[in-house]
Design an enzyme around this catalytic site. Structure first.
Site, mmCIF file in Angstrom:
data_model
loop_
_atom_site.group_PDB
_atom_site.id
_atom_site.type_symbol
_atom_site.label_atom_id
_atom_site.label_comp_id
_atom_site.label_asym_id
_atom_site.label_seq_id
_atom_site.Cartn_x
_atom_site.Cartn_y
_atom_site.Cartn_z
ATOM 1 N N LYS A 290 -4.824 4.861 -7.077
ATOM 2 C CA LYS A 290 -6.091 5.582 -7.326
ATOM 3 C C LYS A 290 -5.793 7.085 -7.422
ATOM 4 O O LYS A 290 -4.766 7.566 -6.932
ATOM 5 C CB LYS A 290 -7.119 5.322 -6.233
ATOM 6 C CG LYS A 290 -6.723 5.788 -4.806
ATOM 7 C CD LYS A 290 -6.992 7.255 -4.488
ATOM 8 C CE LYS A 290 -6.480 7.633 -3.106
ATOM 9 N NZ LYS A 290 -6.218 9.048 -2.898
ATOM 10 N N PRO B 12 4.422 5.828 -6.818
ATOM 11 C CA PRO B 12 5.262 6.648 -5.939
ATOM 12 C C PRO B 12 4.781 6.617 -4.482
ATOM 13 O O PRO B 12 3.586 6.480 -4.220
ATOM 14 C CB PRO B 12 5.169 8.056 -6.534
ATOM 15 C CG PRO B 12 4.132 8.009 -7.582
ATOM 16 C CD PRO B 12 3.835 6.588 -7.922
ATOM 17 N N ILE B 13 5.748 6.729 -3.581
ATOM 18 C CA ILE B 13 5.472 6.574 -2.141
ATOM 19 C C ILE B 13 5.063 7.927 -1.536
ATOM 20 O O ILE B 13 5.619 8.967 -1.902
ATOM 21 C CB ILE B 13 6.752 6.040 -1.446
ATOM 22 C CG1 ILE B 13 7.113 4.658 -2.014
ATOM 23 C CG2 ILE B 13 6.584 5.963 0.070
ATOM 24 C CD1 ILE B 13 8.526 4.196 -1.707
ATOM 25 N N GLY B 14 4.103 7.910 -0.617
ATOM 26 C CA GLY B 14 3.685 9.144 0.071
ATOM 27 C C GLY B 14 3.166 10.189 -0.896
ATOM 28 O O GLY B 14 3.461 11.368 -0.777
ATOM 29 N N GLY C 88 -0.303 10.369 -2.200
ATOM 30 C CA GLY C 88 -1.744 10.632 -2.330
ATOM 31 C C GLY C 88 -2.387 9.740 -3.371
ATOM 32 O O GLY C 88 -3.483 10.025 -3.867
ATOM 33 N N LEU C 89 -1.704 8.629 -3.721
ATOM 34 C CA LEU C 89 -2.220 7.711 -4.743
ATOM 35 C C LEU C 89 -2.633 6.373 -4.137
ATOM 36 O O LEU C 89 -2.904 5.418 -4.866
ATOM 37 C CB LEU C 89 -1.151 7.483 -5.828
ATOM 38 C CG LEU C 89 -0.723 8.734 -6.597
ATOM 39 C CD1 LEU C 89 0.473 8.429 -7.488
ATOM 40 C CD2 LEU C 89 -1.873 9.283 -7.443
ATOM 41 N N ALA C 90 -2.680 6.309 -2.807
ATOM 42 C CA ALA C 90 -3.089 5.102 -2.059
ATOM 43 C C ALA C 90 -2.208 3.894 -2.346
ATOM 44 O O ALA C 90 -2.676 2.757 -2.259
ATOM 45 C CB ALA C 90 -4.567 4.759 -2.312
ATOM 46 N N SER D 37 -2.059 1.750 0.811
ATOM 47 C CA SER D 37 -3.368 1.114 1.075
ATOM 48 C C SER D 37 -3.643 0.006 0.072
ATOM 49 O O SER D 37 -4.185 -1.049 0.418
ATOM 50 C CB SER D 37 -4.493 2.148 0.977
ATOM 51 O OG SER D 37 -4.321 3.137 1.959
ATOM 52 N N SER D 38 -3.280 0.243 -1.189
ATOM 53 C CA SER D 38 -3.523 -0.759 -2.216
ATOM 54 C C SER D 38 -2.634 -1.979 -1.967
ATOM 55 O O SER D 38 -3.082 -3.125 -2.129
ATOM 56 C CB SER D 38 -3.248 -0.156 -3.597
ATOM 57 O OG SER D 38 -3.678 -1.022 -4.601
ATOM 58 N N ASP E 152 -8.590 4.337 3.173
ATOM 59 C CA ASP E 152 -8.665 4.140 1.718
ATOM 60 C C ASP E 152 -8.637 2.668 1.324
ATOM 61 O O ASP E 152 -8.821 2.337 0.157
ATOM 62 C CB ASP E 152 -7.472 4.819 1.016
ATOM 63 C CG ASP E 152 -7.598 6.333 0.985
ATOM 64 O OD1 ASP E 152 -8.689 6.850 1.275
ATOM 65 O OD2 ASP E 152 -6.587 6.986 0.661
HETATM 66 O O1 C5P Z 1 -7.038 5.960 7.824
HETATM 67 P P1 C5P Z 1 -5.664 6.417 7.479
HETATM 68 O O2 C5P Z 1 -4.611 5.695 8.280
HETATM 69 O O3 C5P Z 1 -5.366 6.413 6.035
HETATM 70 O O4 C5P Z 1 -5.595 7.943 7.930
HETATM 71 C C1 C5P Z 1 -4.386 8.613 8.139
HETATM 72 C C2 C5P Z 1 -4.665 9.893 8.891
HETATM 73 O O5 C5P Z 1 -5.338 10.821 8.031
HETATM 74 C C3 C5P Z 1 -5.555 9.765 10.104
HETATM 75 O O6 C5P Z 1 -4.814 9.420 11.234
HETATM 76 C C4 C5P Z 1 -6.157 11.154 10.199
HETATM 77 O O7 C5P Z 1 -5.223 12.040 10.778
HETATM 78 C C5 C5P Z 1 -6.314 11.565 8.752
HETATM 79 N N1 C5P Z 1 -7.656 11.256 8.215
HETATM 80 C C6 C5P Z 1 -8.751 12.010 8.623
HETATM 81 N N2 C5P Z 1 -9.985 11.716 8.133
HETATM 82 C C7 C5P Z 1 -10.149 10.714 7.229
HETATM 83 C C8 C5P Z 1 -9.048 9.955 6.794
HETATM 84 C C9 C5P Z 1 -7.809 10.243 7.306
HETATM 85 O O8 C5P Z 1 -8.627 12.933 9.428
HETATM 86 N N3 C5P Z 1 -11.368 10.474 6.768
#
Ligand code: C5P
Length: 311
Positions: free
Chosen positions: A11, A96-98, A100-102, A105-106, A138
């Site tokens: 995404k 790509p890893i890490g 910001g493209l989820a 999560s996907s 995500d």
């Molecule tokens: O939910 P997720 O594991 O993707 O979030 C990773 C980290 O990003 C959380 O531990 C938090 O530090 C930060 N985060 C946040 N607010 C969000 C989503 C993520 O602060 N709405």
């Protein structure tokens, strides 16, 4: 034994607005997320040994219990009440890893959908959504995908129609040597912008309503020009990460992009173009510069769906 394949698309964020802090420590967000057709593929094979094993064609990706695919499988199995269920999972990684493209999560969302089917568990969509929200902010979006408004931590979804107008195409760029930690980006945002965070639910709702009625949604519907895209994490990450600044500058050099922005917590960057032809031309025009600065790049389209079983 029959195996099963699942597609897990990436995404981009067309809008990422940090509204404030929540009592649970997460950030309250107002976002527009868009699936794109840059996808990973999971191949799942059933086993009956109570083990969930993961193999991946990328050596730098952890395949142990820290991977969201394994976490998702373990959660699904625990809630099924059948501890003997197992699976061998083979992940073909293109996202790509890490970045910001989820991608992670996907992959996790794909494991929920795929293993639910493979193991014949019959969990309903709303039950998968609850598990997805526990696993990552995500991940619920990744189940359904398409174009969605995402509120709360990111898990409260309002689907937008996938309009029949020609969708913009995406030119993505990411420096392979750089990744951005999401907790770090949010932590920095809190440090630098926390004094300006909203606090009252009524103020959050005003911002949600403003997004529902924003020019961005008209642009997505194809009835208005694209406004500049907003990503509040870009405001704090861009000054800290040189390759984000370089990548944005390169994308801005392309011929008439509709918009240029960072996705999620970065460091991947994207430019939107009216169609694939223009995106591919910009890709070609920038190829030499991308190579000189060491960027990887991809051209792809918007996608109307999240994870899906490959029949
Ligand atoms: O939910 P997720 O594991 O993707 O979030 C990773 C980290 O990003 C959380 O531990 C938090 O530090 C930060 N985060 C946040 N607010 C969000 C989503 C993520 O602060 N709405």
């Amino acid at each position: 034994m029959t195996d099963l394949c699942v597609r897990a698309p990436a995404k981009i964020n067309l809008h990422l607005e940090v509204l404030g802090l929540r009592p649970d420590g997460f950030h309250e967000l107002a976002m527009v997320m868009q699936s794109i057709d840059l996808t990973d593929t999971l191949r799942l094979l059933p086993t009956a040994d109570g083990r969930i094993s993961l193999q991946c064609d990328r050596a730098d990706l952890p395949t142990d219990g820290s991977n969201l695919i394994v976490k998702a499988g373990e959660m699904l199995r625990a809630r099924s009440g059948f501890p003997e269920l197992g699976a061998q999972i083979i992940l073909e990684k293109r996202i790509p890893i890490g970045a910001g493209l989820a991608g992670g999560s996907s992959n996790g969302a794909a494991a929920l959908v795929g293993l639910n089917e493979l193991w014949g568990l019959g969990f309903e969509t709303h039950q998968l959504h609850i598990m997805a929200a526990e696993l990552g902010s995500d991940m619920p979006f990744c189940l359904d995908g398409g174009t969605q408004l995402c509120f709360g931590r990111g898990e409260q979804l309002e689907a937008l129609p996938f309009y029949s107008t020609e969708h913009p195409a995406v030119l993505l760029a990411k420096h392979p040597g750089v990744s951005v930690s999401t907790p770090w980006a949010y932590g920095l945002c809190k440090e630098l912008r926390g004094d300006f965070y909203l606090e009252a639910e009524a103020d959050f709702e005003l911002r949600r309503q403003a997004l529902r009625q924003s020019p961005l949604l008209l642009a997505i519907a194809g009835t208005k020009q694209w406004p500049p895209l907003r990503n509040d994490l870009q405001l704090v990450v861009e000054p800290e990460v040189e390759t984000v600044r370089q990548g944005l500058a390169l994308l801005h050099q392309s011929e008439q992009p509709l918009a240029v922005a960072m996705s999620g917590s970065g460091p991947s960057l994207f430019a939107l173009f009216p169609g694939l032809e223009q995106a591919r031309k910009a890709h070609g025009d920038l190829a030499e510069q991308f190579e000189r600065y060491g960027f990887e790049s991809w051209c792809c389209g918007f996608s109307d769906r999240g994870v899906s079983l490959i029949q």
